[in-house]
Write a protein that holds these residues in place. Structure first.
Motif, PDB file in Angstrom:
ATOM      1  N   ASP A   7      60.870  52.883  75.800  1.00 52.69           N
ATOM      2  CA  ASP A   7      60.448  54.178  75.273  1.00 52.69           C
ATOM      3  C   ASP A   7      59.045  54.106  74.667  1.00 52.69           C
ATOM      4  O   ASP A   7      58.339  55.104  74.621  1.00 52.69           O
ATOM      5  N   MET A   8      58.671  52.924  74.165  1.00 55.65           N
ATOM      6  CA  MET A   8      57.356  52.724  73.572  1.00 55.65           C
ATOM      7  C   MET A   8      56.853  51.338  73.928  1.00 55.65           C
ATOM      8  O   MET A   8      57.648  50.463  74.271  1.00 55.65           O
ATOM      9  N   GLU A   9      55.521  51.156  73.810  1.00 57.80           N
ATOM     10  CA  GLU A   9      54.920  49.841  74.049  1.00 57.80           C
ATOM     11  C   GLU A   9      54.052  49.470  72.863  1.00 57.80           C
ATOM     12  O   GLU A   9      53.419  50.334  72.254  1.00 57.80           O
ATOM     13  N   MET A  31      61.125  54.777  65.400  1.00 58.60           N
ATOM     14  CA  MET A  31      61.835  55.102  66.646  1.00 58.60           C
ATOM     15  C   MET A  31      63.264  55.564  66.346  1.00 58.60           C
ATOM     16  O   MET A  31      63.785  55.338  65.263  1.00 58.60           O
ATOM     17  N   GLN A  32      63.889  56.196  67.341  1.00 58.71           N
ATOM     18  CA  GLN A  32      65.277  56.636  67.240  1.00 58.71           C
ATOM     19  C   GLN A  32      66.216  55.480  67.587  1.00 58.71           C
ATOM     20  O   GLN A  32      65.864  54.608  68.382  1.00 58.71           O
ATOM     21  N   SER A  33      67.410  55.509  67.027  1.00 56.88           N
ATOM     22  CA  SER A  33      68.422  54.508  67.340  1.00 56.88           C
ATOM     23  C   SER A  33      68.692  54.487  68.852  1.00 56.88           C
ATOM     24  O   SER A  33      68.817  55.544  69.480  1.00 56.88           O
ATOM     25  N   GLY A  34      68.739  53.289  69.432  1.00 55.30           N
ATOM     26  CA  GLY A  34      69.003  53.143  70.869  1.00 55.30           C
ATOM     27  C   GLY A  34      67.749  53.103  71.726  1.00 55.30           C
ATOM     28  O   GLY A  34      67.807  52.713  72.882  1.00 55.30           O
ATOM     29  N   GLN A  35      66.606  53.497  71.177  1.00 58.51           N
ATOM     30  CA  GLN A  35      65.368  53.443  71.949  1.00 58.51           C
ATOM     31  C   GLN A  35      64.917  51.988  72.097  1.00 58.51           C
ATOM     32  O   GLN A  35      65.287  51.123  71.301  1.00 58.51           O
ATOM     33  N   VAL A  36      64.109  51.733  73.128  1.00 57.13           N
ATOM     34  CA  VAL A  36      63.671  50.378  73.436  1.00 57.13           C
ATOM     35  C   VAL A  36      62.155  50.278  73.301  1.00 57.13           C
ATOM     36  O   VAL A  36      61.413  51.106  73.834  1.00 57.13           O
ATOM     37  N   LEU A  37      61.726  49.231  72.587  1.00 61.15           N
ATOM     38  CA  LEU A  37      60.309  48.929  72.408  1.00 61.15           C
ATOM     39  C   LEU A  37      59.951  47.731  73.274  1.00 61.15           C
ATOM     40  O   LEU A  37      60.646  46.713  73.247  1.00 61.15           O
ATOM     41  N   LYS A  38      58.875  47.853  74.035  1.00 64.03           N
ATOM     42  CA  LYS A  38      58.337  46.715  74.788  1.00 64.03           C
ATOM     43  C   LYS A  38      57.163  46.170  73.975  1.00 64.03           C
ATOM     44  O   LYS A  38      56.184  46.870  73.749  1.00 64.03           O
ATOM     45  N   VAL A  61      67.098  41.967  70.674  1.00 63.82           N
ATOM     46  CA  VAL A  61      66.135  41.556  71.698  1.00 63.82           C
ATOM     47  C   VAL A  61      66.932  41.526  73.005  1.00 63.82           C
ATOM     48  O   VAL A  61      67.692  40.614  73.263  1.00 63.82           O
ATOM     49  N   VAL A  62      66.762  42.587  73.797  1.00 68.90           N
ATOM     50  CA  VAL A  62      67.518  42.750  75.038  1.00 68.90           C
ATOM     51  C   VAL A  62      67.034  41.771  76.093  1.00 68.90           C
ATOM     52  O   VAL A  62      67.809  41.248  76.885  1.00 68.90           O
ATOM     53  N   GLU A  63      65.724  41.505  76.078  1.00 66.59           N
ATOM     54  CA  GLU A  63      65.141  40.631  77.087  1.00 66.59           C
ATOM     55  C   GLU A  63      63.874  39.996  76.530  1.00 66.59           C
ATOM     56  O   GLU A  63      63.136  40.627  75.783  1.00 66.59           O
ATOM     57  N   HIS A  64      63.672  38.730  76.898  1.00 63.49           N
ATOM     58  CA  HIS A  64      62.426  38.031  76.547  1.00 63.49           C
ATOM     59  C   HIS A  64      61.977  37.272  77.783  1.00 63.49           C
ATOM     60  O   HIS A  64      62.748  36.516  78.362  1.00 63.49           O
ATOM     61  N   MET A  74      61.779  43.020  74.993  1.00 62.91           N
ATOM     62  CA  MET A  74      62.360  44.356  75.067  1.00 62.91           C
ATOM     63  C   MET A  74      63.346  44.418  73.889  1.00 62.91           C
ATOM     64  O   MET A  74      64.329  43.659  73.865  1.00 62.91           O
ATOM     65  N   ILE A  75      63.068  45.282  72.922  1.00 62.29           N
ATOM     66  CA  ILE A  75      63.816  45.322  71.674  1.00 62.29           C
ATOM     67  C   ILE A  75      64.474  46.685  71.522  1.00 62.29           C
ATOM     68  O   ILE A  75      63.785  47.712  71.535  1.00 62.29           O
ATOM     69  N   ARG A  76      65.807  46.692  71.410  1.00 61.87           N
ATOM     70  CA  ARG A  76      66.547  47.956  71.233  1.00 61.87           C
ATOM     71  C   ARG A  76      66.802  48.174  69.746  1.00 61.87           C
ATOM     72  O   ARG A  76      67.343  47.298  69.064  1.00 61.87           O
ATOM     73  N   LYS A  77      66.403  49.345  69.269  1.00 62.01           N
ATOM     74  CA  LYS A  77      66.628  49.676  67.864  1.00 62.01           C
ATOM     75  C   LYS A  77      68.110  49.911  67.612  1.00 62.01           C
ATOM     76  O   LYS A  77      68.777  50.570  68.403  1.00 62.01           O
ATOM     77  N   LYS A  78      68.598  49.368  66.500  1.00 63.20           N
ATOM     78  CA  LYS A  78      70.016  49.528  66.165  1.00 63.20           C
ATOM     79  C   LYS A  78      70.341  50.971  65.839  1.00 63.20           C
ATOM     80  O   LYS A  78      69.500  51.748  65.476  1.00 63.20           O
TER      81      LYS A  78
END
Length: 78
Positions: A7-9, A31-38, A61-64, A74-78
């Motif tokens: 959702d954001m970088e 950010m909103q809960s569930g959104q993903v930051l790269k 951290v969904v992916e590194h 790739m980090i998903r907000k709780k």
């Protein structure tokens, strides 16, 4: 493997600890809960920093991946 949509970088390349973590926290907080930051970083210390920060804050951290010295998280907000 399915591609994770972000959702954001945030580019933290060239920054050293603790700047990548501080900037990641500030961005995630907006950010909103569930959104993903790269987030991308070149600091090799960011690997341990991101893992411990995610455990401490409950964010995931969904992916590194690492390529050419650039770490991509790739980090998903709780």
């Amino acid at each position: 493997m399915s591609e994770i949509k972000n959702d954001m970088e945030l580019n933290c390349e060239g920054m050293n600890c603790p700047l990548p973590i501080l900037k990641t926290k500030k961005t995630i907080d907006g950010m909103q809960s569930g959104q993903v930051l790269k987030m991308t970083a070149t600091d090799p210390g960011s690997v341990n920093d991101m893992d411990s920060w995610a455990r401490r804050t409950g964010n995931e951290v969904v992916e590194h991946t690492e390529s050419g010295g650039v770490h991509t998280y790739m980090i998903r907000k709780k």
